[in-house]
Design a protein around this motif. Structure first.
Motif, PDB file in Angstrom:
ATOM      1  N   ALA A 199      -5.996  17.336   0.276  1.00 33.62           N
ATOM      2  CA  ALA A 199      -5.869  15.880   0.135  1.00 33.62           C
ATOM      3  C   ALA A 199      -4.605  15.511  -0.631  1.00 33.62           C
ATOM      4  O   ALA A 199      -3.888  14.564  -0.262  1.00 33.62           O
ATOM      5  N   LEU A 200      -4.327  16.245  -1.693  1.00 38.02           N
ATOM      6  CA  LEU A 200      -3.110  15.989  -2.472  1.00 38.02           C
ATOM      7  C   LEU A 200      -1.865  16.241  -1.634  1.00 38.02           C
ATOM      8  O   LEU A 200      -0.902  15.462  -1.676  1.00 38.02           O
ATOM      9  N   PHE A 201      -1.899  17.322  -0.857  1.00 34.83           N
ATOM     10  CA  PHE A 201      -0.764  17.640   0.016  1.00 34.83           C
ATOM     11  C   PHE A 201      -0.562  16.545   1.061  1.00 34.83           C
ATOM     12  O   PHE A 201       0.572  16.082   1.283  1.00 34.83           O
ATOM     13  N   ALA A 202      -1.644  16.112   1.677  1.00 34.82           N
ATOM     14  CA  ALA A 202      -1.552  15.083   2.717  1.00 34.82           C
ATOM     15  C   ALA A 202      -1.048  13.767   2.134  1.00 34.82           C
ATOM     16  O   ALA A 202      -0.203  13.084   2.745  1.00 34.82           O
ATOM     17  N   LEU A 203      -1.538  13.381   0.963  1.00 37.65           N
ATOM     18  CA  LEU A 203      -1.098  12.142   0.321  1.00 37.65           C
ATOM     19  C   LEU A 203       0.390  12.190   0.016  1.00 37.65           C
ATOM     20  O   LEU A 203       1.126  11.216   0.264  1.00 37.65           O
ATOM     21  N   THR A 204       0.848  13.313  -0.510  1.00 39.68           N
ATOM     22  CA  THR A 204       2.262  13.445  -0.889  1.00 39.68           C
ATOM     23  C   THR A 204       3.162  13.450   0.336  1.00 39.68           C
ATOM     24  O   THR A 204       4.230  12.833   0.341  1.00 39.68           O
ATOM     25  N   VAL A 205       2.739  14.147   1.410  1.00 36.09           N
ATOM     26  CA  VAL A 205       3.515  14.150   2.647  1.00 36.09           C
ATOM     27  C   VAL A 205       3.590  12.748   3.238  1.00 36.09           C
ATOM     28  O   VAL A 205       4.654  12.284   3.683  1.00 36.09           O
ATOM     29  N   PHE A 206       2.446  12.032   3.234  1.00 35.66           N
ATOM     30  CA  PHE A 206       2.427  10.661   3.758  1.00 35.66           C
ATOM     31  C   PHE A 206       3.373   9.773   2.952  1.00 35.66           C
ATOM     32  O   PHE A 206       4.123   8.960   3.529  1.00 35.66           O
ATOM     33  N   SER A 207       3.359   9.915   1.626  1.00 34.85           N
ATOM     34  CA  SER A 207       4.210   9.089   0.764  1.00 34.85           C
ATOM     35  C   SER A 207       5.687   9.396   1.018  1.00 34.85           C
ATOM     36  O   SER A 207       6.528   8.489   1.048  1.00 34.85           O
ATOM     37  N   LEU A 241       8.986   5.284 -11.502  1.00 34.10           N
ATOM     38  CA  LEU A 241       9.622   3.991 -11.792  1.00 34.10           C
ATOM     39  C   LEU A 241      10.735   3.699 -10.789  1.00 34.10           C
ATOM     40  O   LEU A 241      10.930   2.553 -10.379  1.00 34.10           O
ATOM     41  N   LEU A 242      11.445   4.750 -10.387  1.00 37.95           N
ATOM     42  CA  LEU A 242      12.519   4.594  -9.406  1.00 37.95           C
ATOM     43  C   LEU A 242      11.964   4.070  -8.085  1.00 37.95           C
ATOM     44  O   LEU A 242      12.651   3.333  -7.357  1.00 37.95           O
ATOM     45  N   ALA A 243      10.729   4.430  -7.781  1.00 41.27           N
ATOM     46  CA  ALA A 243      10.107   3.999  -6.526  1.00 41.27           C
ATOM     47  C   ALA A 243       9.965   2.488  -6.441  1.00 41.27           C
ATOM     48  O   ALA A 243       9.883   1.930  -5.343  1.00 41.27           O
ATOM     49  N   PHE A 244       9.927   1.803  -7.571  1.00 41.31           N
ATOM     50  CA  PHE A 244       9.762   0.350  -7.576  1.00 41.31           C
ATOM     51  C   PHE A 244      11.084  -0.380  -7.365  1.00 41.31           C
ATOM     52  O   PHE A 244      11.107  -1.605  -7.260  1.00 41.31           O
ATOM     53  N   ALA A 274       0.833  -1.204   0.000  1.00 40.98           N
ATOM     54  CA  ALA A 274       0.000   0.000   0.000  1.00 40.98           C
ATOM     55  C   ALA A 274       0.869   1.255   0.000  1.00 40.98           C
ATOM     56  O   ALA A 274       0.592   2.226  -0.715  1.00 40.98           O
ATOM     57  N   GLY A 275       1.931   1.227   0.794  1.00 42.21           N
ATOM     58  CA  GLY A 275       2.832   2.375   0.840  1.00 42.21           C
ATOM     59  C   GLY A 275       3.457   2.651  -0.503  1.00 42.21           C
ATOM     60  O   GLY A 275       3.548   3.807  -0.939  1.00 42.21           O
ATOM     61  N   LEU A 276       3.907   1.587  -1.176  1.00 37.57           N
ATOM     62  CA  LEU A 276       4.480   1.754  -2.511  1.00 37.57           C
ATOM     63  C   LEU A 276       3.447   2.313  -3.473  1.00 37.57           C
ATOM     64  O   LEU A 276       3.764   3.168  -4.319  1.00 37.57           O
ATOM     65  N   GLY A 277       2.205   1.852  -3.334  1.00 35.57           N
ATOM     66  CA  GLY A 277       1.143   2.370  -4.195  1.00 35.57           C
ATOM     67  C   GLY A 277       0.919   3.846  -3.991  1.00 35.57           C
ATOM     68  O   GLY A 277       0.730   4.609  -4.957  1.00 35.57           O
ATOM     69  N   PHE A 278       0.949   4.292  -2.734  1.00 36.61           N
ATOM     70  CA  PHE A 278       0.782   5.719  -2.451  1.00 36.61           C
ATOM     71  C   PHE A 278       1.936   6.535  -3.043  1.00 36.61           C
ATOM     72  O   PHE A 278       1.723   7.638  -3.563  1.00 36.61           O
ATOM     73  N   VAL A 279       3.163   6.004  -2.948  1.00 35.71           N
ATOM     74  CA  VAL A 279       4.320   6.701  -3.510  1.00 35.71           C
ATOM     75  C   VAL A 279       4.161   6.858  -5.018  1.00 35.71           C
ATOM     76  O   VAL A 279       4.340   7.957  -5.576  1.00 35.71           O
ATOM     77  N   ALA A 280       3.824   5.757  -5.688  1.00 32.15           N
ATOM     78  CA  ALA A 280       3.661   5.804  -7.143  1.00 32.15           C
ATOM     79  C   ALA A 280       2.516   6.733  -7.538  1.00 32.15           C
ATOM     80  O   ALA A 280       2.640   7.532  -8.482  1.00 32.15           O
ATOM     81  N   LEU A 281       1.405   6.661  -6.807  1.00 30.76           N
ATOM     82  CA  LEU A 281       0.259   7.520  -7.111  1.00 30.76           C
ATOM     83  C   LEU A 281       0.610   8.993  -6.930  1.00 30.76           C
ATOM     84  O   LEU A 281       0.208   9.842  -7.738  1.00 30.76           O
ATOM     85  N   SER A 282       1.369   9.288  -5.890  1.00 27.40           N
ATOM     86  CA  SER A 282       1.770  10.685  -5.652  1.00 27.40           C
ATOM     87  C   SER A 282       2.595  11.222  -6.810  1.00 27.40           C
ATOM     88  O   SER A 282       2.384  12.363  -7.266  1.00 27.40           O
ATOM     89  N   PHE A 283       3.524  10.416  -7.300  1.00 26.28           N
ATOM     90  CA  PHE A 283       4.337  10.847  -8.435  1.00 26.28           C
ATOM     91  C   PHE A 283       3.476  11.004  -9.691  1.00 26.28           C
ATOM     92  O   PHE A 283       3.664  11.948 -10.474  1.00 26.28           O
ATOM     93  N   LEU A 284       2.538  10.096  -9.893  1.00 31.56           N
ATOM     94  CA  LEU A 284       1.689  10.173 -11.090  1.00 31.56           C
ATOM     95  C   LEU A 284       0.813  11.420 -11.057  1.00 31.56           C
ATOM     96  O   LEU A 284       0.599  12.064 -12.102  1.00 31.56           O
ATOM     97  N   LEU A 285       0.291  11.772  -9.892  1.00 31.52           N
ATOM     98  CA  LEU A 285      -0.525  12.986  -9.784  1.00 31.52           C
ATOM     99  C   LEU A 285       0.312  14.235 -10.035  1.00 31.52           C
ATOM    100  O   LEU A 285      -0.141  15.184 -10.695  1.00 31.52           O
TER     101      LEU A 285
END
Length: 436
Positions: free
Chosen positions: A87-95, A36-39, A3-14
């Protein structure tokens, strides 16, 4: 962990989608590359992703406050926008926090030994290239010249390359194996762009105004013209940052001398006279004096270029004949005027190469130094000679660990890694922006 990796990738995609919507294709590619580096499972990649996402969170905050202020000023609905941005800020900070959390460290658990240094190389290289791109009045990166707006895509590739070089050079035997190769690669890229520029592809030239790629002209050129001090300033700043390592990592001509000295796998000549290194000081005075005299009496640029070309041809002859025969970098250590400037000005930098009192005088380091800086008298004195360029090729030869870099308050091992971090980042910068 997934889930954490998913949040990281989603943050970069947004963030990439936001960049694409704003018309910044290069930044979009940079962020997609980061996704991609996140993986990866390597620790340095996790560090880089965490820092970049931290910057991304600040981006959301900056853009969001601006848009919300605009909505309030125009009387529009700003509450829903504030919720979305929040929400975007919180997601990115969490990631970003995840990348440095115990769960993130568990995921990014490979190649941890030098991860922090590799992370700094990536981030510092990207910062230096971005600064050059922003401050120069014309497109400094090739990607921007051929595909306007794509410069940050090139920055990602160069920063990744820098981190990869770090992974190779941080190993005990890495410097003598890799340094000459990346140095030669830089020289090939530098002169390859010159050749392409001369064929009519002006994008490969800095400004379209040619000058001879001879280090001595860093001084002689401005003296003759009475203007154009960009190269002397760049040279001085580089030497203050990494000392005389400018000669062994960043000089576009030095790689030729290095190649010639290694032909035939000859060991450096033992009968080299260390006093010859001071011939360069005389040559510096002569070259600068001739350039000044040409300016005073009004010698035409054509004649001046012809004279400079003759000096350049002599340099090549010195490399092909003497450097190859003696197994030493004769051109760099006895003929290049900028070499002695680098050696002397480098005394103002904090970097030093020290020989500890535990040295057993085995002289193995002498057989690796192609600059004639580790003669018996130098080893007895506990420091290399004036011609030392901090190349580091000699360090692995000292099995007792008595030879190494020294930075105030730091151990030799950490000093070496900090030094390599800085010089590799500068190498990456020069690879991206240095051209005629």
């Amino acid at each position: 962990m997934v889930a954490g990796l998913g949040f990281v990738a989603l943050s970069f995609l947004l963030l990439a989608a936001h960049a694409l919507r704003g018309g910044d294709s290069g930044l979009c590619v940079f962020l997609l590359g980061s996704a991609l580096l996140a993986f990866s499972r390597e620790r340095w990649a996790g560090n880089v992703c965490g820092v970049l996402l931290g910057c991304g969170a600040l981006l959301w905050l900056d853009k969001g406050t601006g848009l919300i202020s605009l909505r309030i000023f125009t009387g529009g609905d700003w509450v829903r926008l504030a919720v979305i941005i929040g929400a975007l800020f919180a997601l990115t900070v969490f990631s970003a926090a995840y990348c440095f959390s115990p769960s993130g460290r568990e995921r990014y658990n490979r190649s941890t030994e030098n991860a922090n240094y590799r992370s700094v190389i990536f981030l510092l290289s990207a910062l230096l290239l971005e600064t050059a791109r922003a401050k120069v009045s014309f497109p400094i990166l090739l990607a921007d010249r051929f595909f306007p707006g794509w410069g940050r895509a090139e920055i990602f590739l160069l920063a990744f390359y820098g981190s990869w070089v770090g992974s190779k050079m941080f190993t005990p035997e890495g410097t003598p194996k890799i340094r000459s190769r990346i140095w030669a690669f830089f020289s090939v890229v530098f002169f390859g762009q010159l050749v392409l520029g001369l064929t009519g592809l002006d994008q490969f030239l800095m400004t379209g105004k040619l000058h001879l790629p001879i280090p001595a002209l860093i001084v002689a050129g401005p003296v003759y013209r009475g203007s154009g001090f960009f190269m002397p300033v760049l040279f001085t700043v580089s030497v203050l940052l990494v000392g005389p390592a400018w000669c062994s990592y960043l000089c576009y001509i030095g790689a030729w001398d290095d190649y010639c000295s290694r032909r035939g796998n000859k060991k450096p000549a033992k009968d080299f006279n260390p006093r010859l290194v001071w011939v360069r000081l005389l040559l510096l005075i002569v070259v600068a004096g001739i350039a000044w005299k040409m300016r005073v009496i009004g010698i035409s640029p054509v004649v001046a270029v012809w004279a400079a070309a003759q000096f350049g041809l002599i340099s090549v002859v010195v490399m092909l004949v003497f450097s190859r025969e003696m197994g030493m970098m004769v051109h760099c250590s006895t003929f290049c005027p900028m070499g002695i400037v680098s050696n002397l000005l480098g005394k103002l930098s904090p970097w030093r190469l020290k020989i500890a009192n535990t040295c057993c005088k085995c002289m193995k380091c002498t057989n690796t130094c192609r600059y004639g800086a580790l003669k018996p008298e130098n080893i007895k004195a506990g420091r290399p000679g004036i011609s030392c360029t901090l190349c580091g090729d000699c360090i692995p030869s000292c099995k007792g660990g008595s030879l190494g870099y020294k930075l105030p308050l730091l151990s030799p091992d950490i000093s070496r890694k900090v030094f390599l971090t800085v010089v590799i980042s500068l190498h990456t910068l020069f690879l991206g922006v240095a051209r005629i």
